[in-house]
Design an enzyme around this catalytic site. Structure first.
Site, PDB file in Angstrom:
ATOM      1  N   LYS A 133      34.925  31.398  27.815  1.00  0.00           N
ATOM      2  CA  LYS A 133      35.947  31.936  28.719  1.00  0.00           C
ATOM      3  C   LYS A 133      37.084  30.935  28.909  1.00  0.00           C
ATOM      4  O   LYS A 133      38.263  31.286  28.852  1.00  0.00           O
ATOM      5  CB  LYS A 133      35.311  32.302  30.072  1.00  0.00           C
ATOM      6  N   GLN A 159      29.601  32.220  37.566  1.00  0.00           N
ATOM      7  CA  GLN A 159      28.717  32.657  36.476  1.00  0.00           C
ATOM      8  C   GLN A 159      27.290  32.896  36.987  1.00  0.00           C
ATOM      9  O   GLN A 159      26.743  32.064  37.720  1.00  0.00           O
ATOM     10  CB  GLN A 159      28.717  31.605  35.352  1.00  0.00           C
ATOM     11  N   ASP A 216      35.648  39.589  37.874  1.00  0.00           N
ATOM     12  CA  ASP A 216      34.398  40.081  37.284  1.00  0.00           C
ATOM     13  C   ASP A 216      34.104  41.516  37.720  1.00  0.00           C
ATOM     14  O   ASP A 216      33.238  42.182  37.139  1.00  0.00           O
ATOM     15  CB  ASP A 216      33.219  39.201  37.754  1.00  0.00           C
TER      16      ASP A 216
HETATM   17  N1  GUN Z   1      26.265  36.631  33.620  1.00  0.00           N
HETATM   18  C1  GUN Z   1      26.131  37.497  32.595  1.00  0.00           C
HETATM   19  N2  GUN Z   1      27.277  38.189  32.408  1.00  0.00           N
HETATM   20  C2  GUN Z   1      28.138  37.751  33.340  1.00  0.00           C
HETATM   21  C3  GUN Z   1      29.498  38.076  33.649  1.00  0.00           C
HETATM   22  O1  GUN Z   1      30.140  38.946  33.055  1.00  0.00           O
HETATM   23  N3  GUN Z   1      30.045  37.373  34.673  1.00  0.00           N
HETATM   24  C4  GUN Z   1      29.357  36.435  35.381  1.00  0.00           C
HETATM   25  N4  GUN Z   1      29.993  35.830  36.385  1.00  0.00           N
HETATM   26  N5  GUN Z   1      28.116  36.113  35.119  1.00  0.00           N
HETATM   27  C5  GUN Z   1      27.502  36.769  34.100  1.00  0.00           C
END
Ligand code: GUN
Length: 294
Positions: free
Chosen positions: A52, A96, A119
């Site tokens: 990211k 995350q 998100d």
């Molecule tokens: N863990 C697995 N997928 C995601 C996501 O799209 N965003 C976040 N913050 N954590 C995750």
């Protein structure tokens, strides 16, 4: 059979985002800024967050990585969330998941300002999405609908079977595909661990979305000839023929299923890369105040 190429499509989207950043720069406006909070040393989370941050650099976004050890207290993590909520330079941020067991993920998610929730996990965004209002869509489902749109895959009147009812993929995916309009207007079946005969449900599907986290779960004889198969799984399995000793596979037995499909996403190189592209699209929307105007 045509591959739904997440690598090519995510690169295309990133080029579009880079062009948008260039325009912002020329006008002298504020450069979009994404922050990511990474707690602990879960290797998969580390890979995702690094991807990211690297993607932000590629498109010219500003990015900030906030790293903390797994020993951080919930109160300390909440303070980081409040600080990011109140930092006017940060347009959007993510925490995350998964978080260490002693931290309540629900409390963290609820603390995030929904206007910065790129998100799309906050119930305000989820509720707005469910009601067909503008909202930050969760990145994986957003990436998938963008993929369907850009490959011009028909969805109206199709029967879509979603495997997995997680709040971040399966449940929002089922809502998005049943919404009015394109891509949507599907008849959706949401299956899960208590579904009686998943194979028979999948046999009825024109579109299959597999998001359960079980390697090679979907078998060839479950898939209707000409179906569209979207594989959200990213599972690491042992492979002694590889130097690393392992490789990534999806929730679909790709080799066996692919010949029956009209379209299928590969793993890796499919949905995973679209998730990152979707997060960046949400960040641009946040910076431009497209969803929330204040
Ligand atoms: N863990 C697995 N997928 C995601 C996501 O799209 N965003 C976040 N913050 N954590 C995750």
């Amino acid at each position: 059979m045509q591959l739904l190429d997440g690598k090519w499509l995510s690169e295309t989207i990133k080029q579009e985002l880079a062009a948008a950043v260039e325009q912002i720069r020329r006008k002298g406006d504020k450069i979009p800024h994404l922050a990511a909070v990474l707690v602990g040393d879960n290797p998969a989370s580390e890979v995702y967050v690094n991807s990211k941050i690297k993607s932000c650099e590629q498109v010219g976004f500003k990015s900030t990585l906030v790293r903390r050890s797994a020993e951080i207290s919930e109160a300390e993590l909440l303070d980081i969330v409040y600080e990011l909520n109140n930092n006017p330079d940060v347009d959007g941020f993510i925490v995350q998941l998964p978080l260490p067991k002693h931290i309540n993920e629900e409390r963290i998610t609820l603390a995030i300002d929904h206007r910065k929730d790129v998100d799309g996990f906050h119930p305000i965004n989820f509720g707005r999405m469910a009601q067909g209002m503008s909202a930050f869509l969760p990145a994986t489902p957003f990436g998938i609908v963008e993929m369907l749109r850009r490959y011009q895959i028909e969805t109206a009147g199709k029967h879509c079977v979603v495997l997995g009812r997680s709040t971040i993929v399966g449940t929002p995916m089922s809502l998005l595909l049943s919404r009015k309009g394109y891509p949507g207007d599907c008849t959706v079946t949401l299956t899960h661990s208590r579904t009686r005969n998943i194979a028979d449900e999948v046999r009825r599907a024109d579109i299959v979305v597999a998001a359960i986290g079980k390697p090679n779960f979907v078998q060839a004889d479950w898939v209707k000839e000409g179906a569209v198969v979207i594989d959200v799984g990213i599972n690491r399995i042992a492979d002694p023929t590889r130097k690393s000793g392992s490789r990534l596979v999806g929730d679909v037995d790709f080799e066996a299923v692919a010949p029956r499909c009209s379209y299928i996403t590969p793993v890796p190189g499919g949905v995973g890369l679209m998730t990152v592209a979707a997060l960046l699209m949400n960040t641009l929307k946040a910076a431009r105040k497209e969803i929330y105007t204040d």
